[in-house]
Structure formats: structure tokens, C-alpha cells
Design a protein around this motif. Structure first.
Motif, PDB file in Angstrom:
ATOM      1  N   GLY A 301       0.723  -1.281   0.078  1.00 15.36           N
ATOM      2  CA  GLY A 301      -0.006   0.024  -0.083  1.00 15.36           C
ATOM      3  C   GLY A 301       0.948   1.292   0.013  1.00 15.36           C
ATOM      4  O   GLY A 301       0.418   2.416   0.312  1.00 15.36           O
ATOM      5  N   LEU A 302       2.084   1.167  -0.328  1.00 13.92           N
ATOM      6  CA  LEU A 302       2.957   2.290  -0.289  1.00 13.92           C
ATOM      7  C   LEU A 302       2.710   3.115  -1.722  1.00 13.92           C
ATOM      8  O   LEU A 302       3.328   4.349  -1.685  1.00 13.92           O
ATOM      9  N   ALA A 303       2.092   2.587  -2.532  1.00 11.64           N
ATOM     10  CA  ALA A 303       1.724   3.252  -3.826  1.00 11.64           C
ATOM     11  C   ALA A 303       0.965   2.647  -4.717  1.00 11.64           C
ATOM     12  O   ALA A 303       0.864   1.192  -4.497  1.00 11.64           O
ATOM     13  N   LYS A 304       0.306   3.178  -5.633  1.00 11.71           N
ATOM     14  CA  LYS A 304      -0.497   2.461  -6.671  1.00 11.71           C
ATOM     15  C   LYS A 304       0.573   1.785  -8.123  1.00 11.71           C
ATOM     16  O   LYS A 304       0.013   1.003  -8.549  1.00 11.71           O
ATOM     17  N   ARG A 305       1.633   2.647  -8.136  1.00 17.42           N
ATOM     18  CA  ARG A 305       2.401   2.019  -9.208  1.00 17.42           C
ATOM     19  C   ARG A 305       3.953   2.177  -8.737  1.00 17.42           C
ATOM     20  O   ARG A 305       4.212   3.273  -7.984  1.00 17.42           O
ATOM     21  N   CYS A 306       4.764   1.314  -9.026  1.00 16.04           N
ATOM     22  CA  CYS A 306       6.017   1.509  -8.792  1.00 16.04           C
ATOM     23  C   CYS A 306       7.015   1.004  -9.940  1.00 16.04           C
ATOM     24  O   CYS A 306       6.738  -0.285 -10.191  1.00 16.04           O
TER      25      CYS A 306
END
Length: 398
Positions: A301-306
Motif C-alpha cells: 500500500g505504499l503506492a499504486k504504481r512502482c
């Protein structure tokens, strides 16, 4: 900045595509060396394989350099090559697993390359990377497997067609096929499919309409309800007849489908292919590690895209750089995240192979339908798809 509303297209190719035949053969050679090393008590960390395959009408050539147990014979190599092609389904007059001519030009590994990679040798005495280069990993929350939707659906269409062919339910299909999915996005999220292209090799005697009627229900089955494109945007065998296929119709080479193998163009690619390489080659192992880390970042849940980039120098054990781009979807600080990722995973070639358990015969299964977005299996395959780092990252959520 990517616009909020757009179309994006990715393609896939089947296991019978000429280049994928070569990827499969090359990865079968990698697996053979690991299997025989385990049987012979040979240190699997010393296995080295760099196998390129070329294929054309009833001809297959193996080129490259190897190191492994001396129990491996030319006959064993020939058996795995023919069995792989038989498993794919090639029993055609122009390309037949039993009757094709095999040229085996594999030879021992270069001492100069070995000196840069083996522990205790070379300028740097730690076990180094097998090559220089840059590798990318990517994850997105737009599908359950945290993959971009266009490549995910492209793979699924062809995989389902192959399942029906192998089961005998659709004997009309032959092994060679390609798919392409154009996805519509709104506000950065996939909302439907604008167009689908499928070209499949088929038994002689079928019309273009016959093939369309066989393929259309498979596309409908694979896509979510309501996502089947309009009939005029559904292209099946748009050139018409497709009977001559596989290496008989077009020559194949290992490593020519690197975008199919990864993210369908949704993320950068470092340039190095995967198939035919043992995991000391960071083109392969570090790309797996980068996917592993990127997937865990999104799963936590740290980002939607990485997008995550690593870089290496041949003979040097630690990566030269790590870069994380969360595409303005972050719930954390990107630089703090980079530091944490370096802390929770040893990104040296040895560390990657140990963490992901890569010194095993797990590679032939990766050769078709993508190296990413797959389910980890009980034999250690697709270990880079695990999300077991999530708990180590959740405290970074801001």
C-alpha cells in the motif's frame, strides 16, 4: 505526465511462436544443467549457462558457453531439445520434433568471464555480477496480480487457447499465435477493451470466418463482463489464411520478445533478455529482484504504481544504484523507501539467488506467457512473485 484518459496496447505471443520456441529450448538447457548438478552433487552456485537458440525450417542450432557437471552429454541435450519441441506441439512437415536437424555448438565458459564472477577471482574478490547493465521492475494495482492490464489479458487469451489445443478440445489450433489488447483508461484506471487482435496458426481447410468463430468465445471468456470490444474492433487472423507457422514460417531466436516477457511496454526495459541465462546473469536475476521489490511496495500500500531500477557492473557484487519512482501515487518518501529496500534484501547476485532460490531447474516454465504476474509454485518457480516483504514495509506508510 501520462494523460488521465488514454488507450494503451500490449502484445503477447504463444509458446509456439518461433522466438518462444527458442526461449523454451534455451531455458530447458538451463534447467538441464541445474538438474544434473543436483544429481551429481555439483555445487549449483558454480553452474554457468549462456545458451542462445536459433530455429528455422526443420533446423535448430544451439550456441553459447556452459559450465557444469561432466555427466551432461550431447545426447541428453538433444533429448531435452526434442522433448520441448514435442511438448509445444510441433509435428509438422516443416518443423517436426523428431525429424529436425540439431546443431549443438555449445562450448565451455570463457575463463575471462568466469574470473569476474567467481568468488575469490578477478579484480574484486567477492562474487560479482555476470554482466554490466540496468534492470527494471514494475508493479501496478490495476490487476490482482499487480500487473498492467493490457499485457495480462494478452497473455491470458493465448494461454487459454493453448490449454484448449493441448487438451484436444480445439485441435483446429496449431502452436503459433499472437495476441494484442488495446485497453481504454479513464482517470488512469482501465475501464474496458477498445480492440483485440488475435492471429493464430490453424489446420488447413478452415476459413477466416471459421477461425473467428473459434477464437471469439475464448476472448469473451477471458475478458471481464462487458469488456468485449465491438465486432469491428475484433481482429482475428486479419491477413486471412495462417497454416504455415512456427520456425517453418519465420526464423526464431532466443531473446527477441523481451517486452512480451516483462510489462508489455508499460514500464522501461533494461535491454537484456532472460531466457537461456543462469541467475549469475543479472539481466535475469536482478530483473526478478526488481519485480519482487516493486510488487511488494504496491502490495504494502505504499503506492499504486512502482518502477524500480537497479544497475550493476560486471565483476562487482553490489548494485551501483537503486532508483524508485512511485509515479505521484506515493504514500511514502521514495528516498527513504530506497534505503529500506537495500536493508531488507541483499541485492548482490549471490544475495538475490539465495533470497529467491534461483539455483534450481525452474526456468523452462517462464519461457512463455510472461515472467511476471504468475503464481509462485511448490518447486520454487516464480518465487519473485511472493509478497512476503509487505510486513517489513508497512511502517513506511505516511
Amino acid at each position: 505526465m501520462t494523460p488521465a484518459d488514454f488507450l494503451f496496447t500490449s502484445e503477447s505471443v504463444s509458446e509456439g511462436h518461433p522466438d518462444k520456441v527458442c526461449d523454451r529450448v534455451s531455458d530447458e538447457i538451463v534447467d538441464l544443467y541445474f538438474r544434473e548438478a543436483l544429481k551429481a552433487g555439483y555445487d549449483t552456485s558454480r553452474v554457468r549457462v549462456a545458451c542462445e537458440t536459433a530455429a528455422t525450417t526443420n533446423q535448430v542450432a544451439l550456441l553459447g558457453e556452459m559450465r557444469g557437471p561432466d555427466t551432461i552429454t550431447h545426447e541428453m541435450i538433444e533429448d531435452v531439445v526434442r522433448n520441448a519441441i514435442k511438448d509445444i506441439g510441433y509435428q509438422q512437415s516443416g518443423f517436426h520434433w523428431q525429424y529436425l536437424k540439431l546443431h549443438n555448438w555449445l562450448h565451455g565458459q570463457s575463463e575471462d568471464i568466469a574470473a569476474g564472477v567467481d568468488e575469490g577471482t578477478g579484480t574484486y574478490t567477492d562474487e560479482g555480477a555476470g554482466d554490466q547493465g540496468i534492470m527494471f521492475g514494475y508493479a501496478s494495482d490495476e490487476t490482482d496480480e499487480l500487473m498492467p492490464a493490457p499485457i495480462s489479458f494478452s497473455h491470458r487469451i493465448l494461454k487459454r487457447m493453448a490449454e484448449l489445443r493441448h487438451s484436444g478440445e480445439r485441435p483446429e489450433f496449431e502452436p503459433d499465435a499472437k495476441s494484442q489488447v488495446t485497453m481504454a483508461y479513464s482517470d488512469g484506471k482501465p475501464i474496458g477493451v477498445d480492440a483485440v487482435v488475435v492471429s493464430t496458426q490453424h489446420r488447413d481447410g478452415l476459413s477466416a470466418g471459421d477461425v473467428r468463430e473459434l477464437v471469439r468465445p475464448i476472448i469473451k471468456e477471458v475478458l471481464p463482463d462487458g469488456w468485449l470490444p465491438k465486432e469491428e474492433k475484433l481482429y482475428v487472423n486479419p491477413t486471412g489464411k495462417f497454416v504455415i507457422g512456427g520456425p517453418d514460417g519465420d526464423a526464431g531466436l532466443t531473446g527477441r520478445k523481451i517486452i512480451v516477457d516483462t510489462y508489455g511496454g508499460s514500464a522501461p526495459h533494461g535491454g537484456g533478455a532472460f531466457s537461456g541465462k543462469d541467475p549469475t546473469k543479472v539481466d535475469r536475476s536482478a530483473a526478478y529482484a526488481a519485480r519482487y521489490l516493486a510488487k511488494n511496495v504496491v502490495a504494502a500500500g505504499l503506492a499504486k504504481r512502482c518502477t524500480l531500477q537497479l544497475s550493476y557492473a560486471i565483476g562487482v557484487s553490489q548494485p551501483l544504484s537503486i532508483n524508485v519512482n512511485l509515479h505521484d501515487t506515493a504514500n511514502t518518501d521514495e528516498r527513504a523507501l530506497e534505503k529500506r529496500l537495500m536493508e531488507i534484501m541483499d541485492l548482490s547476485p549471490r544475495g538475490i539467488r539465495t533470497t529467491l532460490g534461483l539455483n534450481k531447474p525452474i526456468y523452462a516454465r517462464t519461457a512463455a506467457y510472461g515472467h511476471f504476474g504468475r503464481q509462485p509454485d511448490n518447486e520454487g518457480g516464480f518465487s519473485w512473485e511472493r509478497t512476503d516483504l509487505v510486513d517489513s514495509l508497512k511502517d513506511l506508510v505516511s
